[in-house]
Design an enzyme around this catalytic site. Structure first.
Site: not given
Length: 257
Positions: A10, A148, A152, A181
């Protein structure tokens, strides 16, 4: 028509994948936690592009959420041709400042869910002799920077290994490693972004176009921007000890405020 399933659909990169794939004529299975936003998105993409957009509400930090998506991926009557494992989040704070519960939740979403959903999708894809999986990682995978980055890094290593094991099967796997981003990611984590230089920001739609081109080329890792490709080249040549100090300083400058 082929079908793509996108988690975290979304907002941000997930929404950009949905827009691009719908524009290209793919039917969609949209996965996220917010049913109202999913339905609104599905209606908009159906009306604009004439594709079918299925809604699947699921929280990938919970067993029942992962299980629901596994079952949909395993449905042989309505096969999924492309899986985009995009769901993810960040925690504000350094190690020991973040609760263990939040750390474990991150590992469940970034690692366990990615492992299980990739397996659920790749099995039927291998039987059909075609399909693709995009696991969204981050350039943080290549620098020592907390849970994090570590999660990843696992996504990248897992995807490369699975791609090697499935070579020749017709199933393509790729880890997508974007930089900064403009999405809801930082806002949701309570992270400030005012210190991030303008040149470091990427456009989500351009990122997705580059990622799909890399998937079509058969690449197993995609760093979809020349600026970040150059940065990652420098990272590879930097000693790990020095890189850790640089990463820590950069995190204080560009990370959570």
């Amino acid at each position: 028509m082929t079908t793509a399933l996108i988690t975290g659909a979304t907002a941000g990169i997930g929404a950009a994948f949905a827009r691009r794939l719908a524009a290209d004529g793919h039917n969609l299975v949209l996965v996220a936690r917010d049913t109202a936003r999913l339905r609104e998105q599905a209606t908009e993409l159906h009306d604009r592009h004439g594709i079918e957009a299925e809604v699947l509400t699921a929280d990938l930090s919970a067993e029942e959420g992962i299980g629901a998506v596994e079952r949909r991926l395993g449905d042989r009557r309505h096969p999924v041709d492309l899986l985009v494992n995009n769901a993810g989040f960040g925690n504000k704070g350094r190690f020991l400042e973040v609760t263990m519960a939040d750390e474990l939740t991150m590992l469940k979403v970034h690692c366990e869910a990615v492992l299980r959903l990739t397996a659920a999708a790749a099995g039927p894809m291998k039987e059909r002799g075609r399909g693709g999986v995009v696991n969204v990682a981050s350039v943080a995978a290549f620098v020592p920077r907390g849970t994090y980055g570590a999660s990843k890094a696992w996504v990248v290593q897992f995807t490369q290994g699975a791609a090697r094991d499935l070579a020749g099967s017709g199933v393509r796997l790729m880890a997508l490693c974007p930089g900064f981003v403009r999405t809801e990611f930082h806002e949701r984590a309570g992270m400030g972004t005012e210190n991030i230089p303008g040149w470091m920001w990427l456009d989500a739609d351009k990122l997705v176009s580059a990622a799909l081109a890399d998937l079509a080329r058969g690449r197993t890792v995609s760093v979809p921007d020349p600026r970040y490709k150059a940065l990652m080249g420098v990272v590879k040549l930097t000693p790990r000890g020095l890189l850790g100090g640089m990463s820590s300083r950069a995190g204080r400058s560009y990370g959570p405020q």
